[in-house]
Design an enzyme around this catalytic site. Structure first.
Site, PDB file in Angstrom:
ATOM      1  N   HIS A 227       0.857  -1.181   0.000  1.00 40.98           N
ATOM      2  CA  HIS A 227       0.000   0.000   0.000  1.00 40.98           C
ATOM      3  C   HIS A 227       0.891   1.228   0.000  1.00 40.98           C
ATOM      4  O   HIS A 227       1.845   1.293   0.782  1.00 40.98           O
ATOM      5  CB  HIS A 227      -0.886   0.028   1.254  1.00 40.98           C
ATOM      6  CG  HIS A 227      -1.922  -1.047   1.284  1.00 40.98           C
ATOM      7  ND1 HIS A 227      -2.316  -1.676   2.448  1.00 40.98           N
ATOM      8  CD2 HIS A 227      -2.668  -1.608   0.290  1.00 40.98           C
ATOM      9  CE1 HIS A 227      -3.254  -2.573   2.176  1.00 40.98           C
ATOM     10  NE2 HIS A 227      -3.477  -2.550   0.869  1.00 40.98           N
ATOM     11  N   TYR A 428       4.131   0.570   4.467  1.00 45.40           N
ATOM     12  CA  TYR A 428       4.844  -0.531   5.128  1.00 45.40           C
ATOM     13  C   TYR A 428       4.023  -1.817   5.185  1.00 45.40           C
ATOM     14  O   TYR A 428       4.095  -2.561   6.156  1.00 45.40           O
ATOM     15  CB  TYR A 428       5.282  -0.118   6.544  1.00 45.40           C
ATOM     16  CG  TYR A 428       5.852   1.269   6.625  1.00 45.40           C
ATOM     17  CD1 TYR A 428       7.068   1.584   6.017  1.00 45.40           C
ATOM     18  CD2 TYR A 428       5.184   2.285   7.292  1.00 45.40           C
ATOM     19  CE1 TYR A 428       7.586   2.864   6.076  1.00 45.40           C
ATOM     20  CE2 TYR A 428       5.695   3.575   7.352  1.00 45.40           C
ATOM     21  CZ  TYR A 428       6.888   3.853   6.733  1.00 45.40           C
ATOM     22  OH  TYR A 428       7.410   5.133   6.776  1.00 45.40           O
ATOM     23  N   HIS A 429       3.271  -2.089   4.123  1.00 45.32           N
ATOM     24  CA  HIS A 429       2.428  -3.290   4.098  1.00 45.32           C
ATOM     25  C   HIS A 429       2.922  -4.286   3.049  1.00 45.32           C
ATOM     26  O   HIS A 429       2.139  -4.865   2.300  1.00 45.32           O
ATOM     27  CB  HIS A 429       0.965  -2.901   3.830  1.00 45.32           C
ATOM     28  CG  HIS A 429       0.392  -2.003   4.859  1.00 45.32           C
ATOM     29  ND1 HIS A 429      -0.770  -1.267   4.676  1.00 45.32           N
ATOM     30  CD2 HIS A 429       0.826  -1.713   6.115  1.00 45.32           C
ATOM     31  CE1 HIS A 429      -1.023  -0.561   5.759  1.00 45.32           C
ATOM     32  NE2 HIS A 429      -0.074  -0.807   6.651  1.00 45.32           N
ATOM     33  N   HIS A 430       4.213  -4.525   3.012  1.00 42.88           N
ATOM     34  CA  HIS A 430       4.811  -5.389   2.006  1.00 42.88           C
ATOM     35  C   HIS A 430       4.328  -6.825   2.191  1.00 42.88           C
ATOM     36  O   HIS A 430       4.310  -7.342   3.311  1.00 42.88           O
ATOM     37  CB  HIS A 430       6.332  -5.321   2.122  1.00 42.88           C
ATOM     38  CG  HIS A 430       6.819  -3.925   2.405  1.00 42.88           C
ATOM     39  ND1 HIS A 430       7.644  -3.624   3.466  1.00 42.88           N
ATOM     40  CD2 HIS A 430       6.556  -2.753   1.787  1.00 42.88           C
ATOM     41  CE1 HIS A 430       7.879  -2.324   3.477  1.00 42.88           C
ATOM     42  NE2 HIS A 430       7.234  -1.776   2.474  1.00 42.88           N
TER      43      HIS A 430
END
Length: 497
Positions: A227, A428-430
């Protein structure tokens, strides 16, 4: 961005990125998980996995805790609202209502709407996965934790195609740890694919180029999703109601926090409210499938000197655009894409496990879909800023143009498209780099029980197994995956649940 790259920090700490993130607890949408199941992953539909969201949860927001169909008060992870928030967060909710939306429990039956954020907190302090799950069992005889240790390779029997242990380095020494039953890999969406590839599990051509023998050819590292949002969409106000470091980090507030865990310092990171929007269905259908999130912050890049470093903002850009309002009270919103079409990839730099992998985010490499979603979000935030709720504070869009976009008319579609590709903030939604799917899925790395295709005794349990990124901050979905994995592991080994 500083050095011309996005900043992708990792949680290299016990508890992983749950120690670093903004503590937001969002599960995603029913349709996310129904789609996982429909793509060949039985048991992952929403009705089946809801119990695992609830299993972790100790809902402390009373009006939500009463909804026992969607919430639980028995899990180890406390979910609370902060006991202090800025009045600007209420303005964000009121602006949503003014523009035709409503207030929702986004972790309940429906997701579309506006809400205060539910946080993984307890009495004004962070509850990480370590604090919730590991601290209570730290004295168990079968629990062993090695700190300052680096796993360098998964050990695989080449004849049986079976994982039987790992190699690791600790204090300059090499150790081998063997597994009687299986190896479980939970290094995250960047390091799990790195370790798989270093161990000979991955794309044959890529591994051969790095002088690594291939045990099995799988699309490890592909399907990278995230995201992201335009950063720096800032509004000035003519009151002193925002969160600025000099107004909240006072001696009185510090004393109040350490004595009572209340006051402004109990507000987590300045992120206070959230909205979920389905840009394909703008009739405020509460049962929509959101593709856009608006993340409200009661401050901005100028509110705290460290922010420009955290968000990796280029110094020259900061000096030109934001330094003129350095002392102003402000608020900002991240217009964040929830269901991107762009896909990235993780690759190896070389066969040295101590070298960081190469990260290709590939933002905005689709057919224009992703930029259209974020553009709609920018327009929506500007609309909200003009409502009575925000005009009460004299909200005004900060309009000094970004230097590399200044040749375009400020506020035009072309300007905002340039801006979103200049200040591009990961949220930071890897995820999704060891995709879950059936053998017939050419992109799949693990099956529906999270076992690596073609390698016995090896399972991946982290955000990398997600087939598609959910419409959620990924902390809660990752814990759900882990809860379900725990039951599957016990089932597979005949351990009573």
């Amino acid at each position: 961005m500083r050095a011309g790259r996005c900043a992708w920090p990792r949680g290299k700490v016990v508890g992983g990125s749950s120690v670093l993130h903004s503590m937001m607890h969002t599960r995603g949408n029913r349709k996310d998980y129904d789609l996982w199941a429909a793509n060949g992953n039985p048991g992952w539909n929403y009705d089946n996995i809801l119990k695992y969201f609830k299993k972790s949860e100790n809902m402390q927001i009373q009006e939500l805790a009463n909804d026992i169909k969607y919430h639980s008060t028995y899990g180890p992870m406390n979910i609370q609202e902060p006991n202090w928030r800025s009045p600007l967060s209420r303005a964000f909710l009121d602006a949503g209502i003014e523009t035709g939306s409503k207030i929702v429990d986004y972790n309940g039956e429906k997701q579309i709407g506006y809400s205060y954020i539910q946080f993984t907190m307890n009495n004004g302090s962070r509850v990480s996965s370590s604090r919730a799950f590991l601290h209570p069992i730290k004295n168990r005889k079968n629990f062993h934790l090695a700190k300052n240790a680096m796993v360098t390779k998964i050990l695989i029997d080449p004849w049986k195609k079976r994982a039987f242990g790992v190699q690791l380095m600790k204090d300059g020494k090499k150790y081998t740890v063997k597994a009687r039953r299986e190896v479980i890999l939970s290094a995250g969406a960047i390091n799990s694919p790195q370790l798989l590839m270093l161990s000979g599990i991955g794309p044959t051509e890529h591994l051969t180029n790095k002088n690594i023998s291939t045990f099995i050819n799988l699309p490890v590292g592909y399907n990278l999703q995230d995201h992201w949002a335009l950063g720096g969409l800032t509004f000035t106000i003519n009151t002193t109601d925002s969160l600025r470091i000099e107004s909240i980090a006072t001696s009185d507030n510090v004393i109040e926090y350490f004595c009572h865990h209340t006051g402004p310092l109990a507000a987590p990171t300045g992120t206070e409210a959230i909205a979920f929007i389905d840009t394909k269905d703008l009739q405020h259908n509460s049962d929509g499938y959101p593709d856009l999130e608006l993340l409200f912050v009661a401050g901005s890049i100028v509110s705290q000197p460290a922010y420009k470093h955290v968000f990796a903002i280029d110094e020259h850009l900061y000096d030109v655009v934001y330094k003129p309002i350095n002392n102003r009270h402000t608020w900002m919103v991240f217009p964040m894409i929830l269901r991107p079409k762009s896909r990235g990839r993780i690759t190896l730099k070389n066969n040295n496990p101590f070298e960081k992998p190469l990260i290709y985010a590939n933002y905005f490499t689709d057919d224009g879909h992703d930029e259209k979603i974020i553009l709609y979000g920018i327009r929506k935030v500007i609309e909200l800023s003009k409502t009575k709720a925000f005009q009460k504070y004299g909200s005004k869009l900060h309009d000094i143009p970004i230097p590399t976009c200044a040749h375009l008319k400020f506020g035009s579609d072309l300007y905002w498209k340039c801006a979103m590709k200049t200040i591009t903030n990961t949220i930071y939604h890897h995820c999704c780099t060891a995709k879950m799917g059936p053998k017939s899925d050419s992109e799949a790395v693990v099956d529906a029980r999270l076992k690596v295709h073609g390698i016995a005794g090896l399972r991946v349990v982290d955000a990398s197994v997600m087939p598609h990124i959910p419409a959620a901050h990924t902390n809660a979905p990752t814990m759900m995956i882990a809860e379900k994995a725990a039951d599957m592991i016990k089932e597979d080994w005949g351990i009573s649940i």
